[in-house]
Enzyme design. Sequence first.
Site, PDB file in Angstrom:
ATOM      1  N   HIS A  46     -68.223  40.262 -14.700  1.00 51.25           N
ATOM      2  CA  HIS A  46     -69.005  41.489 -14.491  1.00 51.25           C
ATOM      3  C   HIS A  46     -68.140  42.748 -14.499  1.00 51.25           C
ATOM      4  O   HIS A  46     -68.639  43.836 -14.247  1.00 51.25           O
ATOM      5  CB  HIS A  46     -69.760  41.435 -13.158  1.00 51.25           C
ATOM      6  N   ASP A 102     -39.433   8.350 -17.948  1.00 48.99           N
ATOM      7  CA  ASP A 102     -39.866   8.612 -16.571  1.00 48.99           C
ATOM      8  C   ASP A 102     -41.385   8.605 -16.455  1.00 48.99           C
ATOM      9  O   ASP A 102     -41.952   7.953 -15.582  1.00 48.99           O
ATOM     10  CB  ASP A 102     -39.312   9.970 -16.094  1.00 48.99           C
ATOM     11  N   ASP A 160     -33.437  10.019  -7.007  1.00 49.56           N
ATOM     12  CA  ASP A 160     -33.351   8.729  -7.692  1.00 49.56           C
ATOM     13  C   ASP A 160     -32.379   8.751  -8.877  1.00 49.56           C
ATOM     14  O   ASP A 160     -32.723   9.131  -9.982  1.00 49.56           O
ATOM     15  CB  ASP A 160     -34.756   8.339  -8.180  1.00 49.56           C
ATOM     16  N   HIS A 212     -32.666   4.713 -11.106  1.00 44.91           N
ATOM     17  CA  HIS A 212     -33.431   4.312 -12.299  1.00 44.91           C
ATOM     18  C   HIS A 212     -32.661   4.583 -13.591  1.00 44.91           C
ATOM     19  O   HIS A 212     -32.981   4.013 -14.619  1.00 44.91           O
ATOM     20  CB  HIS A 212     -34.773   5.059 -12.349  1.00 44.91           C
TER      21      HIS A 212
HETATM   22  S1  FES Z   1     -66.852  40.634 -11.664  1.00 43.00           S
HETATM   23 FE1  FES Z   1     -68.299  39.082 -11.169  1.00 43.00          FE
HETATM   24  S2  FES Z   1     -67.053  37.333 -10.953  1.00 43.00           S
HETATM   25 FE2  FES Z   1     -65.628  38.881 -11.384  1.00 43.00          FE
HETATM   26 FE   LIG Z   2     -35.202   9.867 -15.292  1.00 43.02          FE
END
Ligand code: FES
Ligand SMILES: [Fe+2]
Length: 440
Positions: A103, A356, A205, A208
């Site tokens: 809006h 990984d 780790d 591994h």
């Molecule tokens: S202006 Fe309405 S949700 Fe941002």
């Molecule tokens: Fe790794």
Amino acid sequence: MIDLDGIAGIRDGIVPPAIYSDPELYQLELENVFGRSWLFLAHDSQLPKPGSFVQTYMAEDPVLVVRQRDGSVKAFLNQCRHRGMRICRADAGTAKTFTCSYHGWAYDLGGDLINVPAEDAGYHGEIDKARWSAHKVPRIANHKGFYFGCWSESTPEFADYLGDMAFYFDAVVDRWDGGLELVPGTSRWVIDCNWKFASEQFASDMYHAPIAHASAMLALTEDPAFQVFPPYEAPGRQFAGDGHGSGGNWLPVFPIPEPTFGPVYTEWLAANKEEVFRRIGAERAHKVWAHNTIFPNFSWLGQAATMRVWHPRGPGQIEVWAWTFVPRDAPDEVKDAIRQGNQRTFSPAGVFETDDGENWSEIQRVLRGWKARSVPFNVQMGLGHEERDVHGLPGKTNHVYAETAARGFYQRWSDLVRGLSWERIRELDERREAEEVRPA
Ligand code: FES
Ligand SMILES: [Fe+2]
């Protein structure tokens, strides 16, 4: 939900697997762990001028991080106060204001609401814009150009939170007179695993590496010296910052086989080593260059020039956001060599990275099983063999093949997720340190 008392003594190294899969526990993590920790937001080099911004996340919460006109950095929730639309949908850029696409409410660089369409006709001039700013991240810390944000007022100051980890972090980020920069662009990918598998592995780790990455090492070099890498008898150490929420890993530098970054980089490094030695000392420069995690989810790997955040996406998924870091003043061909070396090793398709991710996601698949979720894991390697302030290394360390940093990670996690106050955590830390088993 799992029994929270059952995770109180997790530092003994017995970990219930439900902590990686429980959806209710995950909601507690968002609030109690991520909501009360310092989280990485952005690096200076991503915000070069007033109005520069990046969009990121603090766990699941979208935030905008913005360079202000006075050079400072602010961050606010990327959520419009009208109906909650994401205010800015661009990943990064430069802006004078941020206007919501729903809006049209508009916010300034600090997140203050500055324009509302139909302010007279619709709101009859009665809306108090000062009350409807975007929700600000109240605390921002700048550590050597790395910005961290925290929602909670009761969390210790960042320097205190970092504790002994500063010694290890600075060995990576403070090596060069010109500082670091992140190569533009963020690599992002999704792995179906709990965030703690990734964070813990980078914290602790090394175990591994010779197994999970054996084929990648073979692909990089035929030199038999790298076929068990690092060697099990290596003199490396692992750091565990259980003080205020860091975990880490340290080992003497092992020469990474040349094909990783290539001769352009290696020769430039050799020619410029005095600068590094002057800044952080020769011994530290050689030794502290491995992988670490600043609790909870910011990790790096020095040798592969990667930094990343493991953004949680539910109990069974993460979004990895990764950057290549380079010395800011290095010539372009050196930066390029580092970038390419990083791409080959620790990018979404890197030969190590894929090892990984495959392990983490396969563990997560196993955890779909009801029985599999009830059988505890062993995180006990090196238990009772911790030492403090030895070998010129601050804080608690152990042999590099240990799980001390993992236990520190899980203890801090357990303290926070159970909702203990930071004052209480500090008391417990002091008591734990006094009770620590010390080898004779
Ligand atoms: S202006 Fe309405 S949700 Fe941002
Ligand atoms: Fe790794």
